[in-house]
Design an enzyme around this catalytic site. Structure first.
Site, PDB file in Angstrom:
ATOM      1  N   ASN A 186      50.663 -21.788 -14.391  1.00  0.00           N
ATOM      2  CA  ASN A 186      49.618 -21.533 -13.399  1.00  0.00           C
ATOM      3  C   ASN A 186      48.972 -22.808 -12.889  1.00  0.00           C
ATOM      4  O   ASN A 186      47.763 -22.879 -12.695  1.00  0.00           O
ATOM      5  CB  ASN A 186      48.548 -20.617 -14.006  1.00  0.00           C
ATOM      6  CG  ASN A 186      49.139 -19.292 -14.424  1.00  0.00           C
ATOM      7  OD1 ASN A 186      49.787 -18.624 -13.631  1.00  0.00           O
ATOM      8  ND2 ASN A 186      48.926 -18.916 -15.677  1.00  0.00           N
ATOM      9  N   CYS A 187      49.780 -23.810 -12.645  1.00  0.00           N
ATOM     10  CA  CYS A 187      49.309 -25.123 -12.215  1.00  0.00           C
ATOM     11  C   CYS A 187      49.719 -25.340 -10.758  1.00  0.00           C
ATOM     12  O   CYS A 187      50.720 -24.778 -10.304  1.00  0.00           O
ATOM     13  CB  CYS A 187      49.945 -26.188 -13.113  1.00  0.00           C
ATOM     14  SG  CYS A 187      49.545 -27.895 -12.679  1.00  0.00           S
ATOM     15  N   GLY A 188      48.981 -26.155 -10.053  1.00  0.00           N
ATOM     16  CA  GLY A 188      49.361 -26.501  -8.691  1.00  0.00           C
ATOM     17  C   GLY A 188      50.715 -27.187  -8.628  1.00  0.00           C
ATOM     18  O   GLY A 188      51.379 -27.189  -7.586  1.00  0.00           O
ATOM     19  N   TYR A 189      51.153 -27.772  -9.751  1.00  0.00           N
ATOM     20  CA  TYR A 189      52.456 -28.452  -9.799  1.00  0.00           C
ATOM     21  C   TYR A 189      53.590 -27.541 -10.286  1.00  0.00           C
ATOM     22  O   TYR A 189      54.737 -27.962 -10.352  1.00  0.00           O
ATOM     23  CB  TYR A 189      52.380 -29.687 -10.700  1.00  0.00           C
ATOM     24  CG  TYR A 189      51.479 -30.760 -10.133  1.00  0.00           C
ATOM     25  CD1 TYR A 189      51.858 -31.496  -9.012  1.00  0.00           C
ATOM     26  CD2 TYR A 189      50.247 -31.038 -10.706  1.00  0.00           C
ATOM     27  CE1 TYR A 189      51.040 -32.474  -8.481  1.00  0.00           C
ATOM     28  CE2 TYR A 189      49.413 -32.022 -10.191  1.00  0.00           C
ATOM     29  CZ  TYR A 189      49.812 -32.735  -9.076  1.00  0.00           C
ATOM     30  OH  TYR A 189      48.999 -33.705  -8.558  1.00  0.00           O
ATOM     31  N   THR A 190      53.291 -26.297 -10.606  1.00  0.00           N
ATOM     32  CA  THR A 190      54.310 -25.374 -11.117  1.00  0.00           C
ATOM     33  C   THR A 190      55.519 -25.254 -10.192  1.00  0.00           C
ATOM     34  O   THR A 190      56.646 -25.156 -10.694  1.00  0.00           O
ATOM     35  CB  THR A 190      53.686 -23.994 -11.424  1.00  0.00           C
ATOM     36  OG1 THR A 190      52.640 -24.180 -12.385  1.00  0.00           O
ATOM     37  CG2 THR A 190      54.706 -23.024 -11.983  1.00  0.00           C
TER      38      THR A 190
END
Length: 190
Positions: A71-75
């Site tokens: 659930n990360c912006g970098y996922t």
């Protein structure tokens, strides 16, 4: 007798030479098959009972080891990491993900994290069960990586490890899997 003494001396010299050669061969084979301590561990794969021993599975292969979260912006970097595995896997590169909730962005349930990795992003490379990648309970692989090149400051830090197990370089979260710097570094270890 003198002749028996000469034969005995020759036999001892041959035995000593053979023992020396054997010792040299054993030391050489040990050096070739030596695995770095930080990789000499077995860990469970994400949402699975399967275990990987990194030395047995990946000895002699360069690796790109990444701390991941669902659930990360970098996922979305999972797509680029899978592209690297597809493009460089035949050349020997192994991409390995390490699920981590150290930055509070991983699913609480491993099955949900696995769905993100294996269903949403369709990754074929191994992703290890959720574990710490920094702090006092850091897993042994990331302890070695962190000691060598610094601990992750966020999700999707990428550690390039050469075929001998030496940590070559660390790339931060903002470095995308298709960045020129990362691709050049990968080419240098293949």
């Amino acid at each position: 007798s003198k002749q028996a003494h000469i034969i005995d001396k020759e036999m001892r010299m041959k035995f000593s030479a053979s023992a020396g050669l054997l010792t040299t061969l054993l030391l050489a084979s040990t050096a070739v098959s030596a695995c770095h301590e930080y990789l000499n561990h077995s860990m469970r794969k994400l949402a699975s009972k399967d275990v990987i021993n990194f030395c047995e599975a990946y000895e002699g292969k360069p690796m790109l080891i990444v701390n991941t979260a669902s659930n990360c912006g970098y996922t979305p970097q999972f797509e680029g990491l899978e592209a690297l595995q597809q493009a460089y896997g035949d050349k020997g590169l192994v991409v390995i993900g390490f699920s981590s909730d150290d930055f509070f962005q991983e699913e609480n349930d491993e099955n949900d994290a696995a769905k993100v990795c294996f269903e949403k992003y369709d990754v074929s490379f191994p992703v290890m069960a959720t574990s710490a990648v920094r702090g006092s309970d850091v897993n042994p692989v990331f302890k070695g990586l962190g000691d060598a090149k610094g601990y992750p400051s966020w999700n999707f830090n990428k550690y390039l490890v050469d075929a001998q197990g030496i940590v070559v370089e660390r790339f931060g979260s903002k470095v995308s899997p298709d960045s020129d710097d990362l691709l050049q570094a990968i080419d240098s270890v293949l």
